[in-house]
Enzyme design. Structure first.
Site, PDB file in Angstrom:
ATOM      1  N   HIS A 266       0.845  -1.054  -0.035  1.00 31.00           N
ATOM      2  CA  HIS A 266       0.059   0.167   0.132  1.00 31.00           C
ATOM      3  C   HIS A 266       0.898   1.489   0.203  1.00 31.00           C
ATOM      4  CE1 HIS A 266       0.332  -0.135   4.523  1.00 31.00           C
ATOM      5  NE2 HIS A 266       0.391   1.095   4.475  1.00 31.00           N
TER       6      HIS A 266
ATOM      7  N   ASP B 144       0.252  -7.580   1.111  1.00 30.77           N
ATOM      8  CA  ASP B 144       0.756  -6.267   1.619  1.00 30.77           C
ATOM      9  C   ASP B 144       1.901  -6.023   1.518  1.00 30.77           C
ATOM     10  OD1 ASP B 144       0.319  -3.436   1.589  1.00 30.77           O
ATOM     11  OD2 ASP B 144      -0.094  -3.548   3.939  1.00 30.77           O
TER      12      ASP B 144
ATOM     13  N   SER C  27       4.687   2.634   7.696  1.00 39.19           N
ATOM     14  CA  SER C  27       4.365   1.429   6.863  1.00 39.19           C
ATOM     15  C   SER C  27       5.632   1.081   5.879  1.00 39.19           C
ATOM     16  CB  SER C  27       3.289   1.658   6.143  1.00 39.19           C
ATOM     17  OG  SER C  27       1.998   2.184   6.834  1.00 39.19           O
TER      18      SER C  27
END
Length: 168
Positions: free
Chosen positions: A59, A89, A162
């Site tokens: 993402h 992911d 992230s």
């Protein structure tokens, strides 16, 4: 001492942590600047090969029209997506740079509830690149609407972290 162990872990992992910045497809300038600090999207990655491969979250990079990877020394390199798995992911991106410092992966047996860990990333904006938060592994083999076993932590993880590593 515990403090020295934390400092050693930070000094070992920091050269392998990168910031990833870029522009998203389909975003108008106004919407884009409302959603992302400094008008750019950013995340974190970890160097997995000395030849320029970097592991991050899918993402972070899936909708980027351009991406720059910033190394610990502040130098920037154009990045491109090599592999992308939205279900997991996870993504591998590549930069054209050799001789990079590779992160060492922990043995799976070290992932136990209660073990101390550090989350390293680029929260909020690039000025906070390679920020560290301390926590514990809160659970292992956890799942949240997926079939994959995840590691749960109470270490602070903020937007921009992230793709960054969780280290022991």
């Amino acid at each position: 001492s515990e403090e020295q162990a934390v400092q050693n872990a930070i000094s070992r992992i920091s050269p392998s942590v990168v910031a990833i910045v870029g522009n998203y497809m389909g975003e108008t300038t106004a919407t884009y600047q409302e959603k992302y600090a400094e008008g750019i999207a950013h995340g974190t990655g970890i160097i997995i090969t000395s030849g320029g491969e970097i592991l991050t979250n899918a993402h972070v990079v899936k909708d980027l029209t351009s991406m720059i990877v910033i190394l610990q020394d502040g130098s920037g390199y154009e990045g491109r997506v090599k592999y992308l798995d939205e279900t997991l992911d996870l993504a591998v991106i590549k930069i054209d740079k050799l001789g990079l410092p590779v992160a060492a992966f922990a043995d799976e047996s070290a992932m136990v509830t209660g073990a101390k860990v550090l989350a390293v990333g680029t929260p909020v904006n690039l000025g906070l690149r390679n920020s560290v938060s301390l926590g514990i592994i809160s659970g292992v083999n956890r799942s949240v609407s997926s079939n994959y076993a995840l590691i749960q932590t109470d270490a602070a993880v903020n937007p921009g972290n992230s793709g960054g590593p969780l280290v022991n």
